[in-house]
Design a protein around this motif. Structure first.
Motif, PDB file in Angstrom:
ATOM      1  N   MET A  50      44.116 -64.799   6.391  1.00  0.00           N
ATOM      2  CA  MET A  50      43.499 -64.505   7.783  1.00  0.00           C
ATOM      3  C   MET A  50      42.363 -63.499   7.466  1.00  0.00           C
ATOM      4  O   MET A  50      42.677 -62.312   7.127  1.00  0.00           O
ATOM      5  CB  MET A  50      44.357 -63.865   8.721  1.00  0.00           C
ATOM      6  CG  MET A  50      43.905 -63.610  10.293  1.00  0.00           C
ATOM      7  SD  MET A  50      44.901 -62.755  11.217  1.00  0.00           S
ATOM      8  CE  MET A  50      46.193 -64.047  11.501  1.00  0.00           C
ATOM      9  N   ILE A  51      41.084 -63.777   7.811  1.00  0.00           N
ATOM     10  CA  ILE A  51      39.988 -62.947   7.556  1.00  0.00           C
ATOM     11  C   ILE A  51      39.394 -62.565   8.654  1.00  0.00           C
ATOM     12  O   ILE A  51      38.046 -62.047   8.716  1.00  0.00           O
ATOM     13  CB  ILE A  51      38.967 -63.694   6.649  1.00  0.00           C
ATOM     14  CG1 ILE A  51      38.367 -64.852   7.359  1.00  0.00           C
ATOM     15  CG2 ILE A  51      39.568 -63.936   5.358  1.00  0.00           C
ATOM     16  CD1 ILE A  51      37.189 -65.709   6.581  1.00  0.00           C
ATOM     17  N   THR A  52      39.851 -62.674   9.884  1.00  0.00           N
ATOM     18  CA  THR A  52      39.281 -62.002  11.136  1.00  0.00           C
ATOM     19  C   THR A  52      38.720 -60.490  11.017  1.00  0.00           C
ATOM     20  O   THR A  52      37.877 -60.324  11.830  1.00  0.00           O
ATOM     21  CB  THR A  52      40.124 -62.355  12.323  1.00  0.00           C
ATOM     22  OG1 THR A  52      41.349 -61.660  11.950  1.00  0.00           O
ATOM     23  CG2 THR A  52      40.408 -63.613  12.718  1.00  0.00           C
ATOM     24  N   GLN A  53      39.580 -59.865  10.404  1.00  0.00           N
ATOM     25  CA  GLN A  53      39.203 -58.267  10.238  1.00  0.00           C
ATOM     26  C   GLN A  53      38.638 -57.869   9.137  1.00  0.00           C
ATOM     27  O   GLN A  53      38.737 -56.711   8.590  1.00  0.00           O
ATOM     28  CB  GLN A  53      40.475 -57.520  10.869  1.00  0.00           C
ATOM     29  CG  GLN A  53      40.880 -57.804  12.195  1.00  0.00           C
ATOM     30  CD  GLN A  53      42.099 -56.949  12.470  1.00  0.00           C
ATOM     31  OE1 GLN A  53      42.648 -56.163  11.736  1.00  0.00           O
ATOM     32  NE2 GLN A  53      42.711 -57.445  13.727  1.00  0.00           N
ATOM     33  N   ARG A  54      38.211 -58.800   8.385  1.00  0.00           N
ATOM     34  CA  ARG A  54      37.918 -58.523   6.958  1.00  0.00           C
ATOM     35  C   ARG A  54      36.302 -58.130   6.951  1.00  0.00           C
ATOM     36  O   ARG A  54      35.263 -59.047   7.224  1.00  0.00           O
ATOM     37  CB  ARG A  54      37.921 -59.383   5.767  1.00  0.00           C
ATOM     38  CG  ARG A  54      37.456 -59.088   4.364  1.00  0.00           C
ATOM     39  CD  ARG A  54      38.130 -59.930   3.343  1.00  0.00           C
ATOM     40  NE  ARG A  54      39.466 -59.710   3.110  1.00  0.00           N
ATOM     41  CZ  ARG A  54      40.020 -58.630   2.468  1.00  0.00           C
ATOM     42  NH1 ARG A  54      39.373 -57.677   2.225  1.00  0.00           N
ATOM     43  NH2 ARG A  54      41.308 -58.641   2.207  1.00  0.00           N
ATOM     44  N   ASN A  75      36.445 -70.377   7.794  1.00  0.00           N
ATOM     45  CA  ASN A  75      35.641 -70.139   9.118  1.00  0.00           C
ATOM     46  C   ASN A  75      35.880 -68.907   9.547  1.00  0.00           C
ATOM     47  O   ASN A  75      36.306 -67.842   8.717  1.00  0.00           O
ATOM     48  CB  ASN A  75      36.743 -71.347   9.957  1.00  0.00           C
ATOM     49  CG  ASN A  75      37.942 -71.086  10.132  1.00  0.00           C
ATOM     50  OD1 ASN A  75      38.524 -69.916  10.285  1.00  0.00           O
ATOM     51  ND2 ASN A  75      38.748 -71.949  10.250  1.00  0.00           N
ATOM     52  N   PRO A  76      35.556 -68.530  10.770  1.00  0.00           N
ATOM     53  CA  PRO A  76      35.500 -67.050  11.064  1.00  0.00           C
ATOM     54  C   PRO A  76      36.977 -66.401  11.188  1.00  0.00           C
ATOM     55  O   PRO A  76      37.134 -65.234  11.289  1.00  0.00           O
ATOM     56  CB  PRO A  76      35.203 -67.180  12.812  1.00  0.00           C
ATOM     57  CG  PRO A  76      34.136 -68.182  12.601  1.00  0.00           C
ATOM     58  CD  PRO A  76      34.912 -69.259  11.725  1.00  0.00           C
ATOM     59  N   PHE A  77      38.061 -67.403  11.208  1.00  0.00           N
ATOM     60  CA  PHE A  77      39.275 -66.724  11.381  1.00  0.00           C
ATOM     61  C   PHE A  77      40.366 -66.750  10.089  1.00  0.00           C
ATOM     62  O   PHE A  77      40.863 -65.918   9.660  1.00  0.00           O
ATOM     63  CB  PHE A  77      40.079 -67.394  12.293  1.00  0.00           C
ATOM     64  CG  PHE A  77      39.411 -67.443  13.555  1.00  0.00           C
ATOM     65  CD1 PHE A  77      39.528 -66.453  14.584  1.00  0.00           C
ATOM     66  CD2 PHE A  77      38.841 -68.502  14.117  1.00  0.00           C
ATOM     67  CE1 PHE A  77      38.975 -66.258  15.570  1.00  0.00           C
ATOM     68  CE2 PHE A  77      38.112 -68.495  15.439  1.00  0.00           C
ATOM     69  CZ  PHE A  77      38.208 -67.435  16.087  1.00  0.00           C
ATOM     70  N   LYS A 100      50.785 -54.606   2.373  1.00  0.00           N
ATOM     71  CA  LYS A 100      50.837 -53.830   3.655  1.00  0.00           C
ATOM     72  C   LYS A 100      49.882 -54.121   4.615  1.00  0.00           C
ATOM     73  O   LYS A 100      49.875 -54.123   5.819  1.00  0.00           O
ATOM     74  CB  LYS A 100      51.341 -52.401   3.508  1.00  0.00           C
ATOM     75  CG  LYS A 100      52.955 -52.548   2.962  1.00  0.00           C
ATOM     76  CD  LYS A 100      53.326 -50.898   2.856  1.00  0.00           C
ATOM     77  CE  LYS A 100      54.791 -50.950   2.427  1.00  0.00           C
ATOM     78  NZ  LYS A 100      55.520 -49.404   2.171  1.00  0.00           N
ATOM     79  N   ARG A 101      48.613 -53.609   4.076  1.00  0.00           N
ATOM     80  CA  ARG A 101      47.409 -53.307   5.072  1.00  0.00           C
ATOM     81  C   ARG A 101      47.134 -54.799   5.535  1.00  0.00           C
ATOM     82  O   ARG A 101      46.897 -55.073   6.896  1.00  0.00           O
ATOM     83  CB  ARG A 101      46.204 -52.778   4.433  1.00  0.00           C
ATOM     84  CG  ARG A 101      46.015 -51.421   4.264  1.00  0.00           C
ATOM     85  CD  ARG A 101      44.709 -50.904   3.721  1.00  0.00           C
ATOM     86  NE  ARG A 101      44.288 -51.774   2.568  1.00  0.00           N
ATOM     87  CZ  ARG A 101      44.527 -51.170   1.069  1.00  0.00           C
ATOM     88  NH1 ARG A 101      45.359 -50.209   1.268  1.00  0.00           N
ATOM     89  NH2 ARG A 101      44.032 -52.019   0.369  1.00  0.00           N
ATOM     90  N   TYR A 102      47.227 -55.819   4.853  1.00  0.00           N
ATOM     91  CA  TYR A 102      46.989 -57.095   5.245  1.00  0.00           C
ATOM     92  C   TYR A 102      47.887 -57.796   6.266  1.00  0.00           C
ATOM     93  O   TYR A 102      47.473 -58.174   7.378  1.00  0.00           O
ATOM     94  CB  TYR A 102      46.892 -58.129   4.006  1.00  0.00           C
ATOM     95  CG  TYR A 102      46.910 -59.606   4.406  1.00  0.00           C
ATOM     96  CD1 TYR A 102      45.818 -59.908   5.256  1.00  0.00           C
ATOM     97  CD2 TYR A 102      48.014 -60.552   4.318  1.00  0.00           C
ATOM     98  CE1 TYR A 102      45.765 -61.313   5.480  1.00  0.00           C
ATOM     99  CE2 TYR A 102      47.888 -61.952   4.617  1.00  0.00           C
ATOM    100  CZ  TYR A 102      46.594 -62.210   5.283  1.00  0.00           C
ATOM    101  OH  TYR A 102      46.429 -63.681   5.794  1.00  0.00           O
TER     102      TYR A 102
END
Length: 171
Positions: A50-54, A75-77, A100-102
């Motif tokens: 999940m890359i939404t907050q990267r 994609n954006p997510f 843990k962060r992820y």
């Protein structure tokens, strides 16, 4: 070849994509519910994220590519990555703190999704004009159908949250 699947659990989805790879079908693209595969003899290990907050995705992708990881599609997510070889040879998160962060960021996204679904469900019944039209059987059936679907999604997401929290506690 295109496959149409619906997954709420990204770990189950990842296992399925890796099984397809072992059968000789390699993922080339994905979008919600649609996975595109091509026949290729090389067996890859796939990982999704999940890359939404990267932040700085392009820098992150460049770093992964430097380590021999191929970015299959993003994609954006979500993003899918792959590396030739067995599953043991490729992990995105190699230390406890990054794992843990992820997982904490994933939990945050799941909670936001639940909040959105609850607001959406409440708005179905709180919008004044809709309440008057609820006497029509078709409208009432559609509204109840949407409410049931949203409740099922909320229950499924709570299940994912439970498993993610359990995973976090085990680290």
């Amino acid at each position: 070849m295109k496959k149409f699947k619906f997954y709420l659990n990204d770990e189950t989805e990842e296992r399925w994509v890796n099984e397809m790879s072992r059968q000789g079908w390699q993922l080339t693209k994905f979008s919600p519910f649609v996975y595109t595969f091509e026949r290729e003899d090389t067996v890859y290990t796939y990982r999704n994220e999940m890359i939404t907050q990267r932040p700085n995705r392009s820098e992150y992708f460049a770093f992964l590519e430097e380590t021999g990881v191929e970015i299959v599609h993003a994609n954006p997510f979500w993003a899918y990555y792959r590396k030739a070889g067995t599953e043991e040879s490729f992990e995105l998160f190699t230390d406890t703190s990054s794992t843990k962060r992820y997982l904490e960021k994933k939990l945050q996204t799941y909670w936001i999704t639940i909040l959105f679904l609850l607001i959406s469900m409440l708005s179905l019944f709180l919008i004044p004009n809709i309440g008057q039209e609820m006497t029509h059987p078709v409208t009432a059936s559609v509204m109840i159908g949407f409410a049931v679907l949203e409740v099922l999604l909320i229950v499924a997401i709570f299940s994912i949250i439970y498993r993610t929290k359990k995973h976090l506690r085990s680290l």
